[in-house]
Design an enzyme around this catalytic site. Sequence first.
Site, PDB file in Angstrom:
ATOM      1  N   ASN A  24     -22.329  18.033   3.499  1.00 35.61           N
ATOM      2  CA  ASN A  24     -23.473  17.567   4.308  1.00 35.61           C
ATOM      3  C   ASN A  24     -25.221  18.433   3.996  1.00 35.61           C
ATOM      4  OD1 ASN A  24     -25.540  17.117   6.211  1.00 35.61           O
ATOM      5  ND2 ASN A  24     -23.814  16.478   7.606  1.00 35.61           N
ATOM      6  N   CYS A  49     -30.784  15.575   9.675  1.00 38.82           N
ATOM      7  CA  CYS A  49     -29.994  14.627   8.799  1.00 38.82           C
ATOM      8  C   CYS A  49     -30.175  13.292   8.772  1.00 38.82           C
ATOM      9  CB  CYS A  49     -28.629  14.610   9.086  1.00 38.82           C
ATOM     10  SG  CYS A  49     -27.948  16.520   8.974  1.00 38.82           S
ATOM     11  N   HIS A 108     -25.933   8.819   4.784  1.00 36.73           N
ATOM     12  CA  HIS A 108     -26.452  10.890   4.798  1.00 36.73           C
ATOM     13  C   HIS A 108     -25.057  10.663   4.746  1.00 36.73           C
ATOM     14  CE1 HIS A 108     -26.924  14.301   6.468  1.00 36.73           C
ATOM     15  NE2 HIS A 108     -25.988  14.235   7.485  1.00 36.73           N
TER      16      HIS A 108
HETATM   17  N1  ACO Z   1     -10.029  23.743   9.326  1.00 40.83           N
HETATM   18  C1  ACO Z   1      -8.542  24.427   9.898  1.00 40.83           C
HETATM   19  N2  ACO Z   1      -8.525  23.248  11.530  1.00 40.83           N
HETATM   20  C2  ACO Z   1      -9.677  23.285  11.665  1.00 40.83           C
HETATM   21  C3  ACO Z   1     -10.669  23.171  11.596  1.00 40.83           C
HETATM   22  C4  ACO Z   1     -11.231  23.897  10.002  1.00 40.83           C
HETATM   23  N3  ACO Z   1     -11.620  24.108   9.134  1.00 40.83           N
HETATM   24  N4  ACO Z   1     -12.301  23.098  11.927  1.00 40.83           N
HETATM   25  C5  ACO Z   1     -11.654  22.351  12.901  1.00 40.83           C
HETATM   26  N5  ACO Z   1     -10.038  22.917  13.034  1.00 40.83           N
HETATM   27  C6  ACO Z   1      -9.177  22.806  13.969  1.00 40.83           C
HETATM   28  C7  ACO Z   1      -9.458  21.905  15.760  1.00 40.83           C
HETATM   29  O1  ACO Z   1      -9.443  23.460  15.542  1.00 40.83           O
HETATM   30  C8  ACO Z   1      -8.401  21.156  16.037  1.00 40.83           C
HETATM   31  O2  ACO Z   1      -7.478  21.734  16.035  1.00 40.83           O
HETATM   32  P1  ACO Z   1      -6.479  21.480  17.179  1.00 40.83           P
HETATM   33  O3  ACO Z   1      -6.426  19.966  17.234  1.00 40.83           O
HETATM   34  O4  ACO Z   1      -5.846  22.448  17.525  1.00 40.83           O
HETATM   35  O5  ACO Z   1      -7.517  21.853  18.903  1.00 40.83           O
HETATM   36  C9  ACO Z   1      -8.315  20.234  14.848  1.00 40.83           C
HETATM   37  O6  ACO Z   1      -8.697  21.032  13.366  1.00 40.83           O
HETATM   38  C10 ACO Z   1      -9.190  19.388  15.049  1.00 40.83           C
HETATM   39  O7  ACO Z   1     -10.193  19.331  14.848  1.00 40.83           O
HETATM   40  P2  ACO Z   1     -11.886  18.424  15.438  1.00 40.83           P
HETATM   41  O8  ACO Z   1     -12.877  18.535  15.503  1.00 40.83           O
HETATM   42  O9  ACO Z   1     -10.686  17.440  16.727  1.00 40.83           O
HETATM   43  O10 ACO Z   1     -11.164  17.343  14.373  1.00 40.83           O
HETATM   44  P3  ACO Z   1     -12.037  16.302  13.539  1.00 40.83           P
HETATM   45  O11 ACO Z   1     -11.462  15.304  12.691  1.00 40.83           O
HETATM   46  O12 ACO Z   1     -12.476  15.673  14.462  1.00 40.83           O
HETATM   47  O13 ACO Z   1     -12.964  16.256  11.868  1.00 40.83           O
HETATM   48  C11 ACO Z   1     -15.345  17.327  11.754  1.00 40.83           C
HETATM   49  C12 ACO Z   1     -14.227  17.585  12.504  1.00 40.83           C
HETATM   50  C13 ACO Z   1     -14.654  17.151  10.304  1.00 40.83           C
HETATM   51  C14 ACO Z   1     -16.064  18.585  12.492  1.00 40.83           C
HETATM   52  C15 ACO Z   1     -15.677  16.335  12.150  1.00 40.83           C
HETATM   53  O14 ACO Z   1     -15.882  15.910  13.407  1.00 40.83           O
HETATM   54  C16 ACO Z   1     -16.733  15.792  12.312  1.00 40.83           C
HETATM   55  O15 ACO Z   1     -16.953  15.204  10.125  1.00 40.83           O
HETATM   56  N6  ACO Z   1     -17.969  14.963  12.957  1.00 40.83           N
HETATM   57  C17 ACO Z   1     -19.304  14.651  12.511  1.00 40.83           C
HETATM   58  C18 ACO Z   1     -19.683  16.178  11.800  1.00 40.83           C
HETATM   59  C19 ACO Z   1     -21.438  16.009  11.231  1.00 40.83           C
HETATM   60  O16 ACO Z   1     -21.544  14.767  10.639  1.00 40.83           O
HETATM   61  N7  ACO Z   1     -22.261  16.619  11.585  1.00 40.83           N
HETATM   62  C20 ACO Z   1     -23.885  16.246  11.160  1.00 40.83           C
HETATM   63  C21 ACO Z   1     -24.626  15.544  11.923  1.00 40.83           C
HETATM   64  S1  ACO Z   1     -26.077  15.481  10.311  1.00 40.83           S
HETATM   65  C22 ACO Z   1     -27.234  16.486  11.355  1.00 40.83           C
HETATM   66  O17 ACO Z   1     -28.347  16.015  11.827  1.00 40.83           O
HETATM   67  C23 ACO Z   1     -26.815  18.411  11.182  1.00 40.83           C
END
Ligand code: ACO
Length: 332
Positions: free
Chosen positions: A282, A113, A252
């Site tokens: 993304n 990314c 990004h």
């Molecule tokens: N729908 C519903 N619930 C979900 C989903 C979904 N799609 N995905 C996860 N959950 C649940 C989890 O199981 C968790 O449940 P629990 O509390 O019962 O365990 C709860 O939601 C919270 O999950 P988290 O992963 O802690 O949620 P978070 O607030 O961290 O958000 C997310 C998740 C959106 C992935 C966030 O962490 C994020 O954006 N991270 C960065 C991702 C990113 O930028 N990736 C790309 C980087 S760039 C590259 O090079 C590819």
Amino acid sequence: MPIQAAVLAGLGAWLPPRVVDNEELTRRLDTSDEWIRTRTGIHERRVVDPGVSTVDMAIAAGRKALRSAGSERADALVLATATPDHPCPASAPQVASGLGLSGIAAFDVNAVCSGFVYALATAAGLIAGGVAERVLVVGSDAFTTLLDPADRTTVPIFGDGAGAVVLRAGSPDERGALGPFDLHSEGELAELLVVPAGGAKQRVSDEPRDHFLVMRGTAVFRQANARMAESSLAVLDRAGMKVDEIDRFVGHQANIRILKAVARQLGLPEDRLVVNIERVGNTSAASIPLALADAAGDGSLRAGHRVLLSAFGAGLTWGSTLLTWPDVTVEP
Ligand code: ACO
């Protein structure tokens, strides 16, 4: 001869026509429109049809960027991608040939990314070193092809697309001149976002899921918040600029909460953030040029604006650069 700066002279973007909204995802994944919107800011994303590849998207975006620059000429092509059409060879030569530029220097840069910012720096180096006068820099990723269709932690986040810019040799004082750059990596955290199989370490795995992206979202989230803010401050410091001199922050587009958290850490008003994540998700290396094209197209990014570009991605990698926005036209 004074060192030549890389000056942005053209911009283009291309998105696959197929829109996948959150509602459609709820029909095949245990998720909800509300969860995706509030946790990520994404409402819909574009997804390639089978057979449409990173090279196809890159050619479409590259063609628009060349038209925007008013010349079909380029001496080099740098393709930022983490989803090349084949593990070998690189995809950039096929993009060059597809644009009628067979024979020019063409190679891929993989910083996931952060790839577009890394590719800009690479192209700026080619220009400063006198290797090329005009470089086409393309960010193209068919990232959805890396996802396990049953994984609710990755499918809602990523989309496909391509964006491109033409850089030409010019003066550091001109509008559009890029720099300075700030680039970093941390390979010890590679496991936070990884496709375990398909590479030289493990060509084929009996476990099909090993061929898909595995993401530790919360750890990535924390790293992205800290690193994009750190890098933005570093590049401003190198340029002798203050945060309040920045008119537009083009980060990004990984998560709206990350963009807002970075703005908070910098003390940057949120209305200076360029945001298009709600419509594209993304898109990895395409993220920044797609956001630039959207903002330039709708007039929220205007000639004379001082712009900070900052990216973060798998690797881990991150980096930033600066420019004053030039007078460029962008095709819809
Ligand atoms: N729908 C519903 N619930 C979900 C989903 C979904 N799609 N995905 C996860 N959950 C649940 C989890 O199981 C968790 O449940 P629990 O509390 O019962 O365990 C709860 O939601 C919270 O999950 P988290 O992963 O802690 O949620 P978070 O607030 O961290 O958000 C997310 C998740 C959106 C992935 C966030 O962490 C994020 O954006 N991270 C960065 C991702 C990113 O930028 N990736 C790309 C980087 S760039 C590259 O090079 C590819």
